[in-house]
Design a protein around this motif. Structure first.
Motif, PDB file in Angstrom:
ATOM      1  N   THR A  14      -5.521 -22.724  -2.752  1.00  0.00           N
ATOM      2  CA  THR A  14      -6.258 -22.231  -1.640  1.00  0.00           C
ATOM      3  C   THR A  14      -6.738 -23.029  -0.732  1.00  0.00           C
ATOM      4  N   LEU A  47     -12.550 -17.200  -1.603  1.00  0.00           N
ATOM      5  CA  LEU A  47     -11.550 -18.062  -2.636  1.00  0.00           C
ATOM      6  C   LEU A  47     -11.214 -19.354  -2.295  1.00  0.00           C
ATOM      7  N   TRP A  78      -7.930 -17.024   2.617  1.00  0.00           N
ATOM      8  CA  TRP A  78      -8.743 -17.303   1.276  1.00  0.00           C
ATOM      9  C   TRP A  78     -10.043 -17.757   1.528  1.00  0.00           C
ATOM     10  N   ASN A 128      -4.914 -20.717   3.938  1.00  0.00           N
ATOM     11  CA  ASN A 128      -6.140 -21.164   3.787  1.00  0.00           C
ATOM     12  C   ASN A 128      -7.217 -20.399   4.550  1.00  0.00           C
TER      13      ASN A 128
END
Length: 355
Positions: free
Chosen positions: A192, A206, A201, A198
């Motif tokens: 992630t 995350l 996330w 990305n």
């Protein structure tokens, strides 16, 4: 001499690439390689390599850490054991079988029961699955989702939906990518901290987290990659089976008032059962050899959590433990053979006899 001359090249190729290596690897599984001054020496050690895997130092790596089954594990084992016994009893009660068929059916029942017992003892609290259990999870969980998704996609593309021909081509794209390429793709997606997902996330909180660092996360990543790669294989074969079925029965059922679900469940599915059984058998044999995804995606980690039998044999070979690697390969051969026999005797025959 003409027939022998034409057949001889094919026989020599088979002997050189299949039979002789099989015999040599069998001998190596009973041997141990030692380096000595000026070269190496191969010592015959009998069943030592197999004992190491089953009861020795590699037991926890190969079979896993065994623990007492949880209440849920006991329930699962009892239910499956009862179903196996009932299936065997019904088979005997029919009276139409030979002694050989009864032996194979009984052996399949024992093998499946033993496999379930190993699963509930290693997947429960305090247990740890070895490469045998991890490989079985990859095979059967992967095949289940591959078949369900492949059948669903194949059925949708036969319903006259707009753009179905375009989707038939798109669904085949994963098969055109090498397993190593898919492994690197999912290695990027599961990290992630980078990659195309990305921003998502980061929104979910995350970021800078790799879910392959968790045992079940790593196994899940391998299974998702395998499912994504091999669902098109199921799709294209099942699509051909659906399009080749008889139209008269389908039209008669629709005229009699049957809905699409009833037509699929009572007419379409029974017609494609022989194809489905053969397809699953072929895919099962191939799935036991999974090595690219766990090797590139997780390196078998964390620890040995996502390591398959083939990857374990490869790592042993890479560390010059040729005897141990050959023993693992032959244990895999035995497991694949038993799984194929169990499927053929308990499922394949039942499905084909109903048609």
């Amino acid at each position: 001499m003409t027939p022998h001359v034409f057949i001889l090249p094919a026989v020599l190729v088979i002997l050189a690439l299949a039979i002789f290596p099989l015999i040599i690897s069998l001998y190596m599984s009973f041997s141990r390689l030692r380096f000595v001054p000026g070269g190496f020496k191969i010592d015959f050690v009998g069943l030592a390599n197999y004992r190491k895997l089953l009861v020795g130092s590699e037991k926890t790596h190969f079979l896993g850490v065994l623990a007492d089954p949880s209440p849920v594990g006991w329930l699962v084992f009892i239910i499956i054991a009862v179903l196996l016994v009932i299936s065997l009893a019904r088979y005997i009660r029919r009276g139409k079988f030979s002694a050989g068929e009864l032996v194979w059916r009984s052996l399949a029942t024992v093998v499946i029961g033993s496999g379930v017992w190993l699963l509930v003892r290693t997947l429960g609290s305090g247990g740890w699955p070895g490469t045998v259990v991890v490989t079985l999870i990859y095979v059967f969980v992967g095949i289940f989702f591959q078949y369900v998704l492949g059948l669903g996609l194949a059925w949708l593309t036969t319903q006259g939906l707009p753009g179905r021909r375009l989707f038939r081509t798109i669904f085949l794209l994963p098969m055109m990518i090498t397993p190593v390429g898919i492994a690197y793709l999912f290695r990027m997606l599961t990290d992630t901290g980078k990659g195309p997902f990305n921003p998502i996330w980061q929104v979910l909180g995350l970021a800078d987290f790799s879910w392959v660092n968790h045992p079940w996360g790593a196994r899940g990543a391998v299974m998702i990659g395998d499912i994504w790669q091999w669902t098109p294989f199921m799709f294209i074969v099942l699509l051909a089976a659906l399009e080749s079925q008889s139209i008269d029965e389908l039209e008669a059922a629709l005229v009699d008032g049957a809905n699409r679900w009833q037509v699929f469940w009572y007419i379409t599915l029974p017609q494609i059962l022989p194809v489905s059984a053969t397809l699953i058998l072929i895919r099962m044999i191939e799935a036991f050899k999974i090595v690219d995804l766990p090797n590139v995606l997780t390196h078998g980690g964390p620890g040995t959590a996502s390591e398959s039998l083939t990857l374990q044999a490869y790592i042993s070979w890479r560390t010059l433990d040729l005897g141990g690697s050959a023993a693992i390969a032959y244990m895999l051969l035995i497991i694949v053979t038993l799984a194929g026999l169990c499927f053929f005797n308990l499922i394949y025959r039942s499905l084909t006899e109903k048609v």
